[in-house]
Design a protein around this motif. Structure first.
Motif, PDB file in Angstrom:
ATOM      1  N   HIS A 128     -11.357   3.299  14.002  1.00  0.00           N
ATOM      2  CA  HIS A 128     -10.816   3.082  15.413  1.00  0.00           C
ATOM      3  C   HIS A 128     -10.737   1.567  15.834  1.00  0.00           C
ATOM      4  CE1 HIS A 128      -9.340   7.268  16.133  1.00  0.00           C
ATOM      5  NE2 HIS A 128     -10.667   7.321  15.583  1.00  0.00           N
ATOM      6  N   GLU A 129     -11.972   0.907  15.561  1.00  0.00           N
ATOM      7  CA  GLU A 129     -12.045  -0.559  15.914  1.00  0.00           C
ATOM      8  C   GLU A 129     -11.372  -1.498  15.178  1.00  0.00           C
ATOM      9  OE1 GLU A 129     -16.466  -0.325  18.239  1.00  0.00           O
ATOM     10  OE2 GLU A 129     -16.327  -1.418  16.037  1.00  0.00           O
ATOM     11  N   VAL A 130     -11.209  -1.140  13.932  1.00  0.00           N
ATOM     12  CA  VAL A 130     -10.023  -1.802  12.951  1.00  0.00           C
ATOM     13  C   VAL A 130      -8.730  -1.965  13.795  1.00  0.00           C
ATOM     14  CG1 VAL A 130      -8.589  -1.765  10.873  1.00  0.00           C
ATOM     15  CG2 VAL A 130     -10.964  -1.404  10.654  1.00  0.00           C
ATOM     16  N   GLU A 131      -8.211  -1.200  14.670  1.00  0.00           N
ATOM     17  CA  GLU A 131      -6.914  -1.137  15.294  1.00  0.00           C
ATOM     18  C   GLU A 131      -7.116  -1.926  16.422  1.00  0.00           C
ATOM     19  OE1 GLU A 131      -3.637   1.991  16.665  1.00  0.00           O
ATOM     20  OE2 GLU A 131      -5.533   2.626  17.296  1.00  0.00           O
ATOM     21  N   GLN A 132      -8.347  -1.895  17.088  1.00  0.00           N
ATOM     22  CA  GLN A 132      -8.647  -2.707  18.195  1.00  0.00           C
ATOM     23  C   GLN A 132      -8.604  -4.158  17.609  1.00  0.00           C
ATOM     24  OE1 GLN A 132     -12.249  -1.432  20.269  1.00  0.00           O
ATOM     25  NE2 GLN A 132     -12.509  -3.561  21.280  1.00  0.00           N
ATOM     26  N   LEU A 133      -9.223  -4.625  16.474  1.00  0.00           N
ATOM     27  CA  LEU A 133      -9.045  -5.833  16.004  1.00  0.00           C
ATOM     28  C   LEU A 133      -7.797  -6.280  15.644  1.00  0.00           C
ATOM     29  CD1 LEU A 133     -12.320  -5.924  13.930  1.00  0.00           C
ATOM     30  CD2 LEU A 133     -11.944  -6.848  16.079  1.00  0.00           C
ATOM     31  N   TYR A 134      -6.922  -5.406  14.997  1.00  0.00           N
ATOM     32  CA  TYR A 134      -5.392  -5.629  14.949  1.00  0.00           C
ATOM     33  C   TYR A 134      -4.774  -5.924  15.894  1.00  0.00           C
ATOM     34  CZ  TYR A 134      -0.415  -4.569  13.459  1.00  0.00           C
ATOM     35  OH  TYR A 134       0.660  -4.844  13.433  1.00  0.00           O
TER      36      TYR A 134
ATOM     37  N   ILE B  33      -1.446  -8.551   6.755  1.00  0.00           N
ATOM     38  CA  ILE B  33      -3.088  -8.182   6.808  1.00  0.00           C
ATOM     39  C   ILE B  33      -3.455  -7.113   5.849  1.00  0.00           C
ATOM     40  CG2 ILE B  33      -1.994  -6.265   8.728  1.00  0.00           C
ATOM     41  CD1 ILE B  33      -4.769  -7.071  10.181  1.00  0.00           C
ATOM     42  N   GLY B  34      -4.700  -7.284   5.517  1.00  0.00           N
ATOM     43  CA  GLY B  34      -5.222  -6.359   4.557  1.00  0.00           C
ATOM     44  C   GLY B  34      -6.519  -5.861   4.990  1.00  0.00           C
TER      45      GLY B  34
ATOM     46  N   LYS C 167      -5.007   5.825   5.822  1.00  0.00           N
ATOM     47  CA  LYS C 167      -4.358   7.172   6.222  1.00  0.00           C
ATOM     48  C   LYS C 167      -3.923   7.017   7.649  1.00  0.00           C
ATOM     49  CE  LYS C 167      -4.975  12.271   6.825  1.00  0.00           C
ATOM     50  NZ  LYS C 167      -5.303  13.396   6.245  1.00  0.00           N
ATOM     51  N   LEU C 168      -4.396   6.394   8.520  1.00  0.00           N
ATOM     52  CA  LEU C 168      -4.059   6.217  10.143  1.00  0.00           C
ATOM     53  C   LEU C 168      -2.863   5.175  10.120  1.00  0.00           C
ATOM     54  CD1 LEU C 168      -6.160   8.386  10.472  1.00  0.00           C
ATOM     55  CD2 LEU C 168      -6.852   7.036  12.408  1.00  0.00           C
ATOM     56  N   TYR C 169      -2.974   3.946   9.777  1.00  0.00           N
ATOM     57  CA  TYR C 169      -2.519   2.752   9.838  1.00  0.00           C
ATOM     58  C   TYR C 169      -1.369   2.450   9.120  1.00  0.00           C
ATOM     59  CZ  TYR C 169      -6.412   2.717  13.026  1.00  0.00           C
ATOM     60  OH  TYR C 169      -7.519   3.250  13.780  1.00  0.00           O
ATOM     61  N   ASP C 170      -0.159   2.425   9.250  1.00  0.00           N
ATOM     62  CA  ASP C 170       1.043   1.979   8.403  1.00  0.00           C
ATOM     63  C   ASP C 170       1.082   0.487   8.384  1.00  0.00           C
ATOM     64  OD1 ASP C 170       2.237   1.683  10.634  1.00  0.00           O
ATOM     65  OD2 ASP C 170       3.693   3.199  10.234  1.00  0.00           O
TER      66      ASP C 170
ATOM     67  N   LYS D  65       0.165   8.961   1.935  1.00  0.00           N
ATOM     68  CA  LYS D  65       0.002   8.143   2.886  1.00  0.00           C
ATOM     69  C   LYS D  65      -0.335   6.740   2.496  1.00  0.00           C
ATOM     70  CE  LYS D  65      -0.031  10.648   6.994  1.00  0.00           C
ATOM     71  NZ  LYS D  65       0.715  10.353   8.264  1.00  0.00           N
ATOM     72  N   PHE D  66      -0.653   6.614   1.172  1.00  0.00           N
ATOM     73  CA  PHE D  66      -0.693   5.516   0.664  1.00  0.00           C
ATOM     74  C   PHE D  66       0.469   4.570   0.601  1.00  0.00           C
ATOM     75  CE2 PHE D  66      -4.740   6.736  -0.678  1.00  0.00           C
ATOM     76  CZ  PHE D  66      -5.567   5.498  -1.246  1.00  0.00           C
ATOM     77  N   ALA D  67       1.547   5.260   0.660  1.00  0.00           N
ATOM     78  CA  ALA D  67       2.983   4.804   0.499  1.00  0.00           C
ATOM     79  C   ALA D  67       3.197   3.812  -0.394  1.00  0.00           C
ATOM     80  CB  ALA D  67       3.080   4.444   2.230  1.00  0.00           C
ATOM     81  N   GLY D  68       2.773   3.727  -1.513  1.00  0.00           N
ATOM     82  CA  GLY D  68       2.978   2.496  -2.258  1.00  0.00           C
ATOM     83  C   GLY D  68       2.411   1.385  -2.187  1.00  0.00           C
ATOM     84  N   ARG D  69       1.543   1.190  -1.162  1.00  0.00           N
ATOM     85  CA  ARG D  69       0.977  -0.224  -0.810  1.00  0.00           C
ATOM     86  C   ARG D  69       0.096  -0.591  -1.972  1.00  0.00           C
ATOM     87  NH1 ARG D  69      -1.163   1.348   5.277  1.00  0.00           N
ATOM     88  NH2 ARG D  69      -1.094   3.343   4.095  1.00  0.00           N
TER      89      ARG D  69
END
Length: 254
Positions: A88-94, A108-109, A125-128, A185-189
């Motif tokens: 969840h903190e990764v989303e906060q940093l984003y 962003i990686g 899994k969570l962040y596209d 969910k990897f969606a080919g990334r």
């Protein structure tokens, strides 16, 4: 190269960049391992910044500048709480990168070693919005790793008895973040895995078997999925692995 110690909200981090970087510069959030700290991954940041990538190295909950001097056993008991908090903190940093106008594009990686690689898997899994990732010694299968950890505790004589109901609650919680249950969910990334075959902390075989399953989702772009196995390595990333991970990230954020 500039290394700045900053607080973004409640998260202490190292912000590594150069004077000529701007809002168009790609960014990597790099996550450290269990019982480690942000400073321990400066060699990854050095390589990435040299390739034109801005880097954030945050401290996870109860680690580094956020340490509460808990014993390793006390930390073990909070392992998954720390992992899920970091996701969840990764989303906060984003969001902070966007607010600070340090990221006007989607270059962003996310990457990390050990616990950081586990967190990276949950983030995928969570962040596209994640464009690329490097999972070093990580486990996409949260439930399998949790079961393995419990078995290791039992083997070491640690009494960590839980009721079946408590175990089921944990499994249901981990399932929300377990990308091995939803590989689409990897969606080919573009994703790179690195793992030592002798790893006893995060089992090699589980991650490798998942990778083999994942390959079918990359049939149209097989070059975007890579697994590097080191036959001699245990739970430590080799120099070759570090260089491969940073090159992968920079290449796919260019």
């Amino acid at each position: 190269m500039i290394v700045e110690k900053e607080m973004w909200g409640n998260i202490p981090l190292l912000h590594i960049h150069t004077e000529n970087m701007n809002e168009e510069t790609p960014v990597v959030i790099f996550l450290h391992g269990f019982m480690s700290a942000k400073e321990h991954n400066l060699h990854y940041a050095y390589q990435l910044v040299g390739k034109g990538v801005r880097v954030l190295l945050p401290d996870a909950k109860l680690h580094g500048d956020r340490s509460e001097d808990l014993s390793e056993m006390q930390m073990n008991l909070q392992f998954w709480d720390i992992v899920l908090n970091s996701i969840h903190e990764v989303e906060q940093l984003y969001n902070e990168l966007k607010n600070k106008q340090l990221l006007v594009n989607d270059k962003i990686g996310i990457a990390g070693t050990s616990m950081g690689g586990i967190v990276t898997s949950g983030c995928l899994k969570l962040y596209d919005w994640i464009k690329t990732a490097a999972v070093c010694m990580g486990a996409p299968g949260f439930i399998k790793l949790g079961e393995y950890q419990l078995q290791q505790f039992a083997n070491n004589g640690v009494d960590w008895s839980m009721s079946e109901e408590e175990v089921q609650q944990i499994i249901e919680l981990l399932a929300k973040y377990d990308i091995s249950l939803t590989p689409e969910k990897f969606a080919g990334r573009p994703v790179l895995f690195w793992h030592g075959e002798l790893d006893k902390t995060v089992p090699f075989k589980d991650t490798y078997h998942f990778y083999l399953t994942l390959c079918q989702y990359y049939e149209t772009n097989p070059e975007d999925l890579k697994f590097l196995a080191n036959k001699k390595a245990g739970h430590a990333v080799s120099r070759d692995g570090m260089l491969a991970a940073t090159e992968w990230l920079a290449q796919h954020l260019a």
